[in-house]
Design a protein around this motif. Structure first.
Motif, PDB file in Angstrom:
ATOM      1  N   UNK A  68      64.534 -94.280  -6.356  1.00 45.82           N
ATOM      2  CA  UNK A  68      63.882 -93.303  -5.500  1.00 45.82           C
ATOM      3  C   UNK A  68      62.518 -92.890  -6.013  1.00 45.82           C
ATOM      4  N   UNK A  69      62.427 -92.600  -7.298  1.00 40.88           N
ATOM      5  CA  UNK A  69      61.152 -92.135  -7.867  1.00 40.88           C
ATOM      6  C   UNK A  69      60.101 -93.233  -7.815  1.00 40.88           C
ATOM      7  N   UNK A  70      60.496 -94.459  -8.142  1.00 42.10           N
ATOM      8  CA  UNK A  70      59.523 -95.547  -8.142  1.00 42.10           C
ATOM      9  C   UNK A  70      58.987 -95.775  -6.726  1.00 42.10           C
ATOM     10  N   UNK A  71      59.878 -95.741  -5.736  1.00 39.21           N
ATOM     11  CA  UNK A  71      59.413 -95.922  -4.360  1.00 39.21           C
ATOM     12  C   UNK A  71      58.458 -94.805  -3.960  1.00 39.21           C
ATOM     13  N   UNK A  72      58.813 -93.547  -4.236  1.00 33.45           N
ATOM     14  CA  UNK A  72      57.954 -92.433  -3.852  1.00 33.45           C
ATOM     15  C   UNK A  72      56.584 -92.529  -4.515  1.00 33.45           C
ATOM     16  N   UNK A  73      56.551 -92.917  -5.779  1.00 35.36           N
ATOM     17  CA  UNK A  73      55.265 -93.032  -6.472  1.00 35.36           C
ATOM     18  C   UNK A  73      54.392 -94.117  -5.842  1.00 35.36           C
ATOM     19  N   UNK A  74      55.011 -95.268  -5.524  1.00 33.70           N
ATOM     20  CA  UNK A  74      54.233 -96.359  -4.914  1.00 33.70           C
ATOM     21  C   UNK A  74      53.818 -95.993  -3.487  1.00 33.70           C
ATOM     22  N   UNK A  75      54.701 -95.302  -2.767  1.00 40.43           N
ATOM     23  CA  UNK A  75      54.383 -94.910  -1.393  1.00 40.43           C
ATOM     24  C   UNK A  75      53.247 -93.879  -1.398  1.00 40.43           C
ATOM     25  N   UNK A  76      53.247 -92.985  -2.372  1.00 44.10           N
ATOM     26  CA  UNK A  76      52.178 -92.002  -2.488  1.00 44.10           C
ATOM     27  C   UNK A  76      50.834 -92.689  -2.733  1.00 44.10           C
ATOM     28  N   UNK A  77      50.858 -93.728  -3.535  1.00 40.72           N
ATOM     29  CA  UNK A  77      49.632 -94.488  -3.778  1.00 40.72           C
ATOM     30  C   UNK A  77      49.128 -95.118  -2.484  1.00 40.72           C
TER      31      UNK A  77
ATOM     32  N   UNK B 113      54.911 -77.938  -9.093  1.00 35.25           N
ATOM     33  CA  UNK B 113      54.451 -78.116 -10.470  1.00 35.25           C
ATOM     34  C   UNK B 113      53.117 -78.858 -10.531  1.00 35.25           C
ATOM     35  N   UNK B 114      52.483 -79.033  -9.371  1.00 40.54           N
ATOM     36  CA  UNK B 114      51.213 -79.765  -9.291  1.00 40.54           C
ATOM     37  C   UNK B 114      51.361 -81.178  -9.841  1.00 40.54           C
ATOM     38  N   UNK B 115      52.569 -81.734  -9.676  1.00 40.57           N
ATOM     39  CA  UNK B 115      52.848 -83.086 -10.160  1.00 40.57           C
ATOM     40  C   UNK B 115      53.247 -83.991  -8.997  1.00 40.57           C
ATOM     41  N   UNK B 116      52.928 -83.568  -7.779  1.00 38.48           N
ATOM     42  CA  UNK B 116      53.346 -84.323  -6.607  1.00 38.48           C
ATOM     43  C   UNK B 116      52.327 -85.414  -6.313  1.00 38.48           C
ATOM     44  N   UNK B 117      52.761 -86.678  -6.347  1.00 37.49           N
ATOM     45  CA  UNK B 117      51.810 -87.753  -6.055  1.00 37.49           C
ATOM     46  C   UNK B 117      51.462 -87.839  -4.576  1.00 37.49           C
ATOM     47  N   UNK B 118      52.267 -87.190  -3.721  1.00 39.42           N
ATOM     48  CA  UNK B 118      52.002 -87.222  -2.286  1.00 39.42           C
ATOM     49  C   UNK B 118      50.733 -86.416  -1.964  1.00 39.42           C
ATOM     50  N   UNK B 119      49.901 -86.903  -1.067  1.00 40.42           N
ATOM     51  CA  UNK B 119      48.746 -86.101  -0.638  1.00 40.42           C
ATOM     52  C   UNK B 119      49.218 -84.755  -0.100  1.00 40.42           C
ATOM     53  N   UNK B 120      48.465 -83.684  -0.339  1.00 39.67           N
ATOM     54  CA  UNK B 120      48.927 -82.339   0.046  1.00 39.67           C
ATOM     55  C   UNK B 120      49.139 -82.176   1.546  1.00 39.67           C
ATOM     56  N   UNK B 121      48.510 -83.027   2.350  1.00 39.64           N
ATOM     57  CA  UNK B 121      48.674 -82.899   3.802  1.00 39.64           C
ATOM     58  C   UNK B 121      49.813 -83.740   4.350  1.00 39.64           C
ATOM     59  N   UNK B 122      50.558 -84.409   3.460  1.00 45.46           N
ATOM     60  CA  UNK B 122      51.636 -85.278   3.951  1.00 45.46           C
ATOM     61  C   UNK B 122      52.882 -84.474   4.278  1.00 45.46           C
TER      62      UNK B 122
END
Length: 498
Positions: A301-310, A345-354
């Motif tokens: 889950x984490x790996x997918x979210x990080x790559x999707x955020x990119x 925690x300001x550690x969210x790789x997702x853009x703030x508008x997502x």
């Protein structure tokens, strides 16, 4: 168009990658660039990996025909195999049937007695033979004691009444015989008895019972050379009285599921938790949380979210719908929790508008306390919410074990497998059960917030079977049918098209 297998992210214990590699996820995410719609689908926790892949193969064309690119999270729990294999055996055990008779007898006399009887110190119980005749109705597909209605005020079981029940059970010859059967089924030398009992699940002790190994071990530990039946029966007596008190307490708090189902649930909770998959259920829920944990080893889950955020950071903005069936709703809750936690925690790789476009739950097996925090964060995390789940008559008619347990899987999870925050609660509200939205006794904050959220917009709930118009149709009348029901699939396609 890629194959459905290439659309899958396959995880194992602790959310670690199984047959899927990080390179596979990289390629999958790259294929989502500039795509207009994406669906993240989380199947239920009852099915194994093979069925998870089969579900992806079946649903991929449905999502693609609606103009969406699906990503399927495939995982396995083994819970269904445990329930299908063990529950019928447990419910037919001689010791279970004896416990069922005794608990039902006392609970009936205490909960449904005539007004004023208990004030006189009298607990009028039916005879064991009369109870056996009533319980025999399950073989004809009838629910024992379904005609009884509990009084508005059920007094708690007093200490004196518990002592009276214990005294009567202590002289119960049938209970003593059941105890001897269990102890004698573990037959090594006395010094080895306790260790053998603890290791006996699926082994020699299972010949007499699938009770939790720690209980069998304690029975054997207490077995002496001359008085072993008496000493061992004392443990069952104490636990049986505790079950009666638990049943009475649930009627008192109005968290019962009807007399017969409640008695079955409380016996299973007290004596059989290992055999009915409680450890599997807990491990499965941990797996759906661990998959988003930070770790040196890639978590699915984490790996997918990080790559999707990119990918989102490049400017791609697909409309993303998350769909969770049964325990897949627990998975989605953990996904949204992880995003909210990292964002705070300001550690969210997702853009703030997502934000996710839709959260769609099919017969969700998450608890009310798990779903309430999710809907409180709607403004932050998603636009629309829709839950497809059975109305209570359909839920009650979807029998997990025909003739033996006349309630659905969600009733079973609520009454047996789940625990409250204190880890000891006798029953926990499950979000997919209409029963909890109709229960005026549930007034805690989570229940109130979830009820308020759902009632604020009727489009958020589809009680099945029902037809609420475009995007709100469902014909499913069993727990496993929601991701295969034509009306539900058509409704989801309509939502993706809106």
């Amino acid at each position: 168009m890629s194959s459905s297998r290439e659309r899958c992210i396959h995880s194992r214990q602790s959310g670690r990658l199984a047959s899927t590699t990080t390179a596979d996820i990289d390629e999958l995410v790259a294929g989502l660039k500039d795509r207009p719609r994406v669906v993240l689908h989380f199947h239920g926790g009852l099915i194994d990996d093979t069925l998870g892949f089969a579900t992806a193969e079946r649903l991929a064309p449905v999502y693609e025909a609606a103009g969406a690119d699906p990503v399927f999270f495939v995982w396995s729990s083994g819970l269904l195999e445990t329930l299908r294999g063990n529950l019928p055996q447990i419910l037919n055990e001689s010791v279970f049937r004896t416990l069922l008779n005794r608990v039902t007898r006392y609970a009936t006399g205490i909960v449904f007695q005539e007004p004023g009887q208990r004030a006189l110190g009298v607990v009028a119980t039916p005879t064991p033979r009369a109870v056996a005749a009533e319980l025999a109705q399950v073989r004809a597909g009838l629910e024992p004691y379904a005609r009884l209605t509990a009084p508005a005020d059920v007094p708690e079981l007093t200490d004196e009444e518990q002592r009276q029940l214990a005294a009567e059970l202590s002289t119960d010859a049938e209970l003593a015989e059941r105890t001897r059967e269990i102890v004698n089924s573990v037959a090594p030398a006395p010094a080895e008895q306790a260790a053998a009992a603890r290791d006996a699940i699926g082994g020699r002790a299972a010949a007499a019972t699938l009770m939790s190994p720690d209980i069998v071990a304690e029975l054997v530990d207490r077995a002496g050379t001359g008085e072993r039946a008496l000493v061992s029966t004392a443990l069952l007596v104490r636990k049986t009285v505790r079950v009666v008190a638990a049943v009475v307490g649930r009627f008192r708090r109005r968290t019962d599921h009807g007399l017969y189902p409640t008695v079955v649930e409380e016996i299973l909770r007290e004596f059989y938790l290992a055999g009915v998959g409680a450890a599997i259920w807990d491990a499965m829920k941990r797996q759906t949380a661990d998959t988003f944990a930070a770790s040196d080893e890639a978590r699915a889950g984490r790996y997918f979210l990080d790559r999707f955020a990119e990918l989102l950071a490049t400017g791609t903005r697909p409309q993303v719908t998350v769909v969770g069936h049964s325990a897949g709703a627990v998975f989605i809750g953990n996904l949204l929790d992880d995003i909210a936690r990292r964002r705070a925690a300001a550690d969210d790789p997702m853009p703030p508008d997502f934000r996710f476009r839709d959260v769609v739950l099919l017969a969700p097996a998450c608890t009310v306390s798990q779903l309430a925090p999710v809907v409180r964060r709607q403004a932050e995390l998603f636009d629309r919410f829709r839950m497809f789940t059975m109305n209570d008559p359909a839920e009650r008619a979807d029998h997990l074990v025909p003739f033996l347990y006349p309630r659905s899987l969600l009733y079973f999870i609520s009454g047996v497998l789940e625990r409250g925050q204190d880890k000891k609660s006798a029953v926990v509200p499950v979000a997919g059960m209409q029963h909890w939205y109709l229960d005026a006794a549930a007034v805690d904050r989570d229940s109130a917030d979830l009820r308020g959220f759902l009632s604020a917009n009727p489009a958020r709930t589809v009680w099945s079977p029902g037809d609420g118009g475009r995007g709100r149709r469902s014909g499913a009348i069993s727990h496993i049918a929601f991701d295969d029901d034509p009306d539900v699939l058509a409704s989801m396609a309509d939502m993706l098209a809106d």
